[in-house]
Scaffold this motif. Structure first.
Motif, PDB file in Angstrom:
ATOM      1  N   PHE A 101      -6.647 -33.182  14.288  1.00 44.25           N
ATOM      2  CA  PHE A 101      -7.313 -33.722  15.479  1.00 44.25           C
ATOM      3  C   PHE A 101      -7.470 -32.565  16.455  1.00 44.25           C
ATOM      4  O   PHE A 101      -6.482 -31.972  16.893  1.00 44.25           O
ATOM      5  CB  PHE A 101      -6.482 -34.860  16.088  1.00 44.25           C
ATOM      6  CG  PHE A 101      -6.262 -35.971  15.104  1.00 44.25           C
ATOM      7  CD1 PHE A 101      -7.170 -37.008  15.002  1.00 44.25           C
ATOM      8  CD2 PHE A 101      -5.166 -35.958  14.254  1.00 44.25           C
ATOM      9  CE1 PHE A 101      -6.973 -38.028  14.068  1.00 44.25           C
ATOM     10  CE2 PHE A 101      -4.959 -36.960  13.321  1.00 44.25           C
ATOM     11  CZ  PHE A 101      -5.874 -38.005  13.236  1.00 44.25           C
TER      12      PHE A 101
ATOM     13  N   THR B 138      -9.541 -30.925  19.855  1.00 42.01           N
ATOM     14  CA  THR B 138     -10.422 -31.026  21.020  1.00 42.01           C
ATOM     15  C   THR B 138     -11.178 -29.728  21.266  1.00 42.01           C
ATOM     16  O   THR B 138     -12.005 -29.668  22.166  1.00 42.01           O
ATOM     17  CB  THR B 138      -9.614 -31.374  22.286  1.00 42.01           C
ATOM     18  OG1 THR B 138      -8.637 -30.359  22.493  1.00 42.01           O
ATOM     19  CG2 THR B 138      -8.962 -32.750  22.162  1.00 42.01           C
TER      20      THR B 138
ATOM     21  N   THR C 142     -11.920 -34.843  18.843  1.00 47.04           N
ATOM     22  CA  THR C 142     -11.120 -36.065  18.960  1.00 47.04           C
ATOM     23  C   THR C 142      -9.820 -35.773  19.687  1.00 47.04           C
ATOM     24  O   THR C 142      -9.018 -34.964  19.247  1.00 47.04           O
ATOM     25  CB  THR C 142     -10.817 -36.655  17.575  1.00 47.04           C
ATOM     26  OG1 THR C 142     -12.054 -36.939  16.926  1.00 47.04           O
ATOM     27  CG2 THR C 142      -9.994 -37.914  17.682  1.00 47.04           C
ATOM     28  N   SER C 143      -9.626 -36.446  20.782  1.00 47.04           N
ATOM     29  CA  SER C 143      -8.422 -36.288  21.584  1.00 47.04           C
ATOM     30  C   SER C 143      -7.368 -37.303  21.155  1.00 47.04           C
ATOM     31  O   SER C 143      -7.675 -38.485  20.958  1.00 47.04           O
ATOM     32  CB  SER C 143      -8.769 -36.504  23.065  1.00 47.04           C
ATOM     33  OG  SER C 143      -7.627 -36.341  23.860  1.00 47.04           O
ATOM     34  N   VAL C 144      -6.151 -36.839  20.997  1.00 49.25           N
ATOM     35  CA  VAL C 144      -5.025 -37.724  20.690  1.00 49.25           C
ATOM     36  C   VAL C 144      -4.425 -38.198  22.007  1.00 49.25           C
ATOM     37  O   VAL C 144      -4.072 -37.381  22.864  1.00 49.25           O
ATOM     38  CB  VAL C 144      -3.977 -37.001  19.819  1.00 49.25           C
ATOM     39  CG1 VAL C 144      -2.717 -37.843  19.671  1.00 49.25           C
ATOM     40  CG2 VAL C 144      -4.570 -36.674  18.451  1.00 49.25           C
ATOM     41  N   THR C 145      -4.312 -39.506  22.165  1.00 52.46           N
ATOM     42  CA  THR C 145      -3.802 -40.071  23.405  1.00 52.46           C
ATOM     43  C   THR C 145      -2.311 -40.398  23.330  1.00 52.46           C
ATOM     44  O   THR C 145      -1.650 -40.492  24.359  1.00 52.46           O
ATOM     45  CB  THR C 145      -4.593 -41.335  23.782  1.00 52.46           C
ATOM     46  OG1 THR C 145      -4.537 -42.263  22.686  1.00 52.46           O
ATOM     47  CG2 THR C 145      -6.053 -40.985  24.071  1.00 52.46           C
TER      48      THR C 145
ATOM     49  N   THR D 299      -5.939 -42.273  18.881  1.00 53.93           N
ATOM     50  CA  THR D 299      -7.076 -41.577  19.468  1.00 53.93           C
ATOM     51  C   THR D 299      -7.980 -42.622  20.108  1.00 53.93           C
ATOM     52  O   THR D 299      -7.779 -43.830  19.912  1.00 53.93           O
ATOM     53  CB  THR D 299      -7.880 -40.803  18.404  1.00 53.93           C
ATOM     54  OG1 THR D 299      -8.538 -41.738  17.559  1.00 53.93           O
ATOM     55  CG2 THR D 299      -6.980 -39.877  17.584  1.00 53.93           C
TER      56      THR D 299
END
Length: 187
Positions: free
Chosen positions: A32, A34, A77-80, A93
């Motif tokens: 993942f 960004t 894709t940002s991991v939250t 995500t």
């Protein structure tokens, strides 16, 4: 929800190095990314084997290499969040959840996910890891600037990613694993 053996959060030298080793050796691996790596501000003269290369060009070469070994890249894709789920980890995500047996955190100096996961920190406010880059949360690894107060070199971070991956592979194989290719392997 997708499942994978290894989820790597961060697509710089540490994350892609970890992904290369795990995917090359048969573990399904997702990255993942960004694309906020410091490598876009770098030019490499001090990376072994590279005489001179722009950091962005290096990242493109690295991405191509991991894809050739089957790494599933989630670019942009940002991991939250990353949380333990009983069988490993759930990586959240904006686009959904991904379950993984192992997680490698390679988010540069941003240590928020490690803190939220419950990883211990040292007195220097870096993630506490052992020599294999495993955190105090079993099967969760931290690399690069997350674990070093000031040593933010790409080649060091790549080594951290490799160390994490080799430990994952050792756990999976049930014996010490060493990734060593010979000229015959390239034929």
């Amino acid at each position: 929800m997708t499942e994978t053996d290894v989820a790597v959060v961060g697509g710089g030298p540490a994350g892609l190095s970890a992904a290369l080793f795990t995917a090359k050796n048969g573990l399904s691996t997702q990255v993942f990314d960004t694309d906020e790596t410091w490598m876009h501000k770098a030019h490499l003269f001090n990376y072994l084997g590279i005489e001179s290369e722009d950091g962005s060009a290096f990242m493109e070469d690295s991405r191509d290499q991991v894809e050739e070994f089957g790494v599933e890249r989630h670019q942009g894709t940002s991991v939250t969040a990353v949380a333990e789920n009983g069988d490993g980890f759930t990586v959240e995500t904006d686009g959904g959840e991904h379950d993984a047996s192992y997680v490698v955190l390679a988010t540069g100096a941003n240590r928020d996910l490690a803190e939220d996961l419950g990883c211990s920190f040292t007195d220097e406010d870096v993630v506490d890891v052992d020599v294999t880059m495993e955190t105090t949360v079993e099967d969760a690894y931290a690399t690069g600037a997350m674990v070093r107060a000031e040593e933010w070199q790409a080649v060091i971070s790549a080594g951290d990613g490799a160390a994490a991956a080799l430990n994952v592979l050792t756990k999976e194989k049930g014996e010490h694993f060493h990734d060593f290719d010979t000229p015959a392997d390239a034929e």
